[in-house]
Design an enzyme around this catalytic site. Sequence first.
Site, PDB file in Angstrom:
ATOM      1  N   GLU A   6       0.854  -1.193   0.000  1.00 55.84           N
ATOM      2  CA  GLU A   6       0.000   0.000   0.000  1.00 55.84           C
ATOM      3  C   GLU A   6       0.896   1.251   0.000  1.00 55.84           C
ATOM      4  O   GLU A   6       1.914   1.283   0.695  1.00 55.84           O
ATOM      5  CB  GLU A   6      -0.858  -0.004   1.272  1.00 55.84           C
ATOM      6  N   LYS A  60     -10.410   0.620  -1.133  1.00 54.94           N
ATOM      7  CA  LYS A  60     -10.307   0.324   0.307  1.00 54.94           C
ATOM      8  C   LYS A  60     -11.546   0.801   1.063  1.00 54.94           C
ATOM      9  O   LYS A  60     -11.953   1.960   0.951  1.00 54.94           O
ATOM     10  CB  LYS A  60      -9.057   1.002   0.871  1.00 54.94           C
ATOM     11  N   CYS A 106      -4.740  -3.349   4.252  1.00 54.38           N
ATOM     12  CA  CYS A 106      -4.340  -2.822   5.560  1.00 54.38           C
ATOM     13  C   CYS A 106      -5.428  -2.918   6.646  1.00 54.38           C
ATOM     14  O   CYS A 106      -5.791  -4.004   7.070  1.00 54.38           O
ATOM     15  CB  CYS A 106      -3.837  -1.393   5.407  1.00 54.38           C
TER      16      CYS A 106
END
Length: 515
Positions: A80, A179, A212
């Site tokens: 990321e 995300k 994440c």
Amino acid sequence: MIPSRLLVSAAFSVFCVIKVSSLDTFIAAVYEHAVILPNATLTPVSPEEALTLMNRNLDLLEGAIESAAKQGAYIIVTPEDGIYGINFTRELIYPYLEDIPDPQVNWIPCDNPNRFGHTPVQERLSCLAKDNAIYVVANIGDKKPCNASDPQCPPDGRYQYNTNVVFDSQGKLVARYHKQNLFMGEEQFDTPREVEMVTFDTAFGKFGVFTCFDVLFHDPAVALVKDFHVNTILFPTAWMNVLPHLSAIEFHSAWAMGMGVNFVASNLHNPLRRMTGSGIYAPDFPRTFHYDMKTQEGKLLLSQLDSHPYRPTVNWTSYASSIEALWAGNQEFKGTVFFDEYIFVELKGITGNYTVCQKDLCCHLSYQMSEKRSDEVYALGAFDGLHTAEGRYHLQICTVLKCKTPDVQSCGGSVDTAATRFEMFSLSGTFGTQYVFPEVLLSEVQLAPREFQVTSDGRLLSLQPTSRPVLTVTLFGRLYDKDGVSNASPNLAAHSLRVLLILIIPVVYLLCCSA
Ligand SMILES: *[C@@H]1O[C@H](CO)[C@@H](O)[C@H](O)[C@H]1NC(C)=O
Ligand SMILES: *[C@@H]1O[C@H](CO)[C@@H](O)[C@H](O)[C@H]1NC(C)=O
Ligand SMILES: *[C@@H]1O[C@H](CO)[C@@H](O)[C@H](O)[C@H]1NC(C)=O
Ligand SMILES: *[C@@H]1O[C@H](CO)[C@@H](O)[C@H](O)[C@H]1NC(C)=O
Ligand SMILES: *[C@@H]1O[C@H](CO)[C@@H](O)[C@H](O)[C@H]1NC(C)=O
């Protein structure tokens, strides 16, 4: 010798006539990338300057991709924020963004670079995938213009998304994921209106993609495994390590084991921000991992994985609810782990059996240490409650940990070295969830592959004496259903204090993902 991977991609290109038989195993790669950050600026750079910086990072990723392909990898994951770095506002990141189309458009940017406007980063990633005949997973920024016809359109007239892209071994865009669970402070990006469940199929299994902080929540992470039956998770991350329970290698390997999937995690490498820890984790044990706070270098990891790993079923409460409390009547004390107040008991002897409870959770431990040192204290702790610092998530945790100092008041504080090995341990808890992630972390933040297992009745059990001294042995349970449950008012004061602390000394405990 022609790598078998190239034979497979040759087979792909005649896919219409030859049915590709599925593969039992494949080689995965991750690259922990020491991202080159843009210089600090208060005004946006030009698109040309942005591209120059991104190309410098892509030069480094190119080396890793070529090397991985030469060594037989079918797929490589990069981190990321690995192409433009971190620390952006909404305006400052704009020149780095490209419009990323829905993969349904069936596009090979390397062959047809101008089909969707100016997209040099997608073109370069696509060519890297195609030229090296390898799947490439990268994280870039997507921009989508909007206007007053959409009442949710941001005032600056565009949505900006933290986005994973996957190009297949012919350079085709096969996956795009926006995300969902943005981390605190990640205000340069918007949250997609609906959770995106992004999967793609290959001859070496079904893949799911997320990013994440997503790994702490149910959607899309758990749903991809439970409802979409993916075999392998591809996970770009920019993860700040937090001990004792949320270092990258520790939590990501635990998620692989708890969910019964392969987990391929690529972290940024930035020791100053405590970002390191990448790995290739299978459900039975970590295949390879990397944790390096000492050097500034990137690192390529490769390992073979089963395309369809076996997913055992575990009843996480079966054993713990079948036994009586062990050795009741110990002196309990409170301690704080990452802002949560645990109930602890000290492990007084070289061997023993203990139980400690908080609310609905009782944790049982049997253990034997190699020696009982006078300069180290270990404790068994239980936590059942809503964690509210840097995200709200309900936890049930049973943990054995080394206290920071020999004073029990220090139990729960971050510590990364220890001197006490364990001959055996068996940890279990009366969990109210099937989502429990088993963690074993050894001194100097190292994993313990093949040294422990989870039994079908829910015990985290050592298989041999630990190869290093122990930092923590933990069952990290998540009660996703309770995340939305509001806190009782007495906790508000505590919460304000936390927020205050976060504002004053953010660097001490930022956890994850491009603050
Ligand atoms: C940052 O600025 C320095 C000095 O002007 C320059 O040498 C360097 O290349 C710049 N770095 C980036 C990433 O632009
Ligand atoms: C983050 O960006 C701000 C504003 O551009 C800058 O002042 C600050 O130095 C940056 N911080 C880091 C750690 O680069
Ligand atoms: C507003 O956006 C929609 C799609 O998002 C587009 O079809 C329309 O042409 C836009 N209108 C104007 C005035 O730009
Ligand atoms: C797990 O075990 C407990 C205790 O043996 C039992 O009550 C429960 O029904 C089991 N749960 C499942 C899902 O099988
Ligand atoms: C702990 O329990 C096990 C079996 O449950 C028993 O064999 C052992 O002696 C106990 N150890 C201590 C120190 O009480």
